[in-house]
Motif scaffolding. Sequence first.
Motif, short mmCIF file in Angstrom:
data_model
loop_
_atom_site.label_atom_id
_atom_site.label_comp_id
_atom_site.label_asym_id
_atom_site.label_seq_id
_atom_site.Cartn_x
_atom_site.Cartn_y
_atom_site.Cartn_z
N PHE A 183 -5.14 4.75 -2.03
CA PHE A 183 -4.84 5.01 -3.44
C PHE A 183 -4.54 3.71 -4.19
O PHE A 183 -3.82 3.69 -5.17
N GLY A 184 -5.09 2.60 -3.70
CA GLY A 184 -4.93 1.31 -4.35
C GLY A 184 -3.60 0.64 -4.10
O GLY A 184 -3.36 -0.46 -4.61
N ALA A 185 -2.72 1.25 -3.28
CA ALA A 185 -1.38 0.68 -3.08
C ALA A 185 -1.44 -0.69 -2.41
O ALA A 185 -0.77 -1.64 -2.84
N PHE A 186 -2.25 -0.81 -1.36
CA PHE A 186 -2.35 -2.09 -0.66
C PHE A 186 -3.07 -3.13 -1.52
O PHE A 186 -2.82 -4.33 -1.39
N THR A 187 -3.96 -2.67 -2.39
CA THR A 187 -4.63 -3.60 -3.30
C THR A 187 -3.61 -4.22 -4.26
O THR A 187 -3.58 -5.44 -4.45
N VAL A 188 -2.79 -3.37 -4.85
CA VAL A 188 -1.76 -3.87 -5.76
C VAL A 188 -0.80 -4.79 -5.02
O VAL A 188 -0.44 -5.88 -5.51
N TRP A 189 -0.38 -4.38 -3.83
CA TRP A 189 0.53 -5.22 -3.04
C TRP A 189 -0.08 -6.57 -2.73
O TRP A 189 0.59 -7.62 -2.85
N ALA A 190 -1.35 -6.60 -2.32
CA ALA A 190 -2.01 -7.86 -1.97
C ALA A 190 -2.07 -8.80 -3.16
O ALA A 190 -1.81 -10.01 -3.04
N LEU A 191 -2.43 -8.28 -4.34
CA LEU A 191 -2.53 -9.12 -5.53
C LEU A 191 -1.15 -9.64 -5.95
O LEU A 191 -0.98 -10.84 -6.22
N VAL A 192 -0.17 -8.76 -5.99
CA VAL A 192 1.16 -9.15 -6.45
C VAL A 192 1.81 -10.14 -5.48
O VAL A 192 2.31 -11.19 -5.88
N ILE A 244 -6.90 8.58 -7.39
CA ILE A 244 -5.81 9.01 -8.26
C ILE A 244 -6.30 9.93 -9.35
O ILE A 244 -5.66 10.95 -9.67
N ARG A 245 -7.44 9.60 -9.96
CA ARG A 245 -8.00 10.40 -11.06
C ARG A 245 -9.43 10.81 -10.72
O ARG A 245 -10.40 10.25 -11.25
N PRO A 246 -9.61 11.78 -9.83
CA PRO A 246 -10.98 12.18 -9.45
C PRO A 246 -11.68 13.04 -10.50
O PRO A 246 -12.86 13.33 -10.37
N GLY A 247 -10.94 13.48 -11.53
CA GLY A 247 -11.54 14.35 -12.54
C GLY A 247 -11.86 15.72 -11.96
O GLY A 247 -11.03 16.32 -11.27
N THR A 248 -13.06 16.20 -12.21
CA THR A 248 -13.45 17.52 -11.71
C THR A 248 -13.99 17.47 -10.29
O THR A 248 -14.32 18.52 -9.73
N LEU A 249 -14.10 16.28 -9.72
CA LEU A 249 -14.65 16.13 -8.37
C LEU A 249 -13.57 16.26 -7.32
O LEU A 249 -12.38 16.06 -7.59
N ARG A 250 -13.99 16.55 -6.10
CA ARG A 250 -13.08 16.43 -4.97
C ARG A 250 -12.76 14.95 -4.78
O ARG A 250 -13.58 14.08 -5.07
N ARG A 251 -11.58 14.67 -4.23
CA ARG A 251 -11.21 13.27 -4.03
C ARG A 251 -12.19 12.57 -3.09
O ARG A 251 -12.52 11.40 -3.29
N SER A 252 -12.65 13.27 -2.06
CA SER A 252 -13.59 12.66 -1.13
C SER A 252 -14.91 12.32 -1.84
O SER A 252 -15.49 11.25 -1.61
N THR A 253 -15.37 13.20 -2.71
CA THR A 253 -16.60 12.93 -3.46
C THR A 253 -16.41 11.79 -4.44
O THR A 253 -17.28 10.91 -4.57
N SER A 254 -15.28 11.79 -5.13
CA SER A 254 -15.00 10.72 -6.07
C SER A 254 -14.91 9.37 -5.36
O SER A 254 -15.42 8.35 -5.86
N LEU A 255 -14.30 9.35 -4.17
CA LEU A 255 -14.20 8.11 -3.42
C LEU A 255 -15.57 7.63 -2.97
O LEU A 255 -15.87 6.43 -3.07
N ARG A 256 -16.40 8.54 -2.48
CA ARG A 256 -17.74 8.14 -2.05
C ARG A 256 -18.54 7.57 -3.21
O ARG A 256 -19.30 6.61 -3.05
#
Length: 335
Positions: A183-192, A244-256
């Motif tokens: 969910f981008g948590a490690f990305t934010v941590w790495a940058l900060v 975090i915001r997949p919209g009308t899609l499933r999270r797995s579909t949005s991630l793919r």
Amino acid sequence: MMSPERFEAERASSWGELDALVRKAGNKPEKLGAAGVRRLGELYRAAAADLAFARRRFPGDPLLTRLEPLVLRGRAAVYGRSGTRQSLWQFVSRGYWQRLAERPWLIFAAWALLLGPGLLGALWGLLDPPTAAGLMPAQFQGAADPPVEGRDYDAAEASAFSASVMFNNIQVTLIAFAGGIAFGAFTVWALVFNGLILGVIAGLAIGAGNGVAFLRLVSSHGPLEFSCIIVGGIAGLRMGWALIRPGTLRRSTSLRREALPAVEMAAGTIPWLVLCGVLEGFATGPELPVWLQASLGFSLAALFWTLVYVRGSRGTSRAGTAPRASRAASPAALR
């Protein structure tokens, strides 16, 4: 009441037109022309909506066995990619830069997450060196110790320190990219965290009277490495936002859907990381004037982001097109 037979009769002409366009397009929808591609997108979206309706209203009806393959072939035509050679050339010359420019707000977000803590870290290193020094990894401790008066860092110190910075930044780039699946948590941590560490190192070096020597060690490859870290951050944030915001899609579909652009950005950054390694090996140390090293590093970073603007955002606007996968992912682009 709507029956399967009546539903199929009312929609048959649209499905037939979609089937004809898919057959005509083959694996190259561009053969249809601009109007044909737009029509293909319209018909595919309509057929996908028809399939969703039929699954709800007529589960198990033979109608589904006829409509599902058509929608799958339509999806392949809309979302498919052209031949490998053409795709590779388009990606190298324009696609990579368009990927970076697709989400401008992510570029600003990634820079803010890196530079904001960096500036705070630099102030901390200047104002409270003993406490700030406790945060630094051991391989960077030498940045706080000024060389003996009358000399610069020797070759061994310069090589070890600049290599540590380079490998650290490559590692952070990879963490920022892969961290998107959390969910981008490690990305934010790495940058900060990396921004904070680099800021503290710079602050300690300047406060210790070692600013010019520090600039010599990082200026030739550092600005471009920071740009690569930002690209890793953009890729990771794309995947994180898709979860975090997949919209009308499933999270797995949005991630793919976002994973492919993210992987493309990571792959396209590899040559720039290799260039950073070359600069670290041949443009770092006392052999070159520090002004030349700094000019080289900042010029390459400026070239990188100029390409993002010229080949990416402005190039897309001028051509009126986007990378094929992006057009397929955005229904508005097919209207």
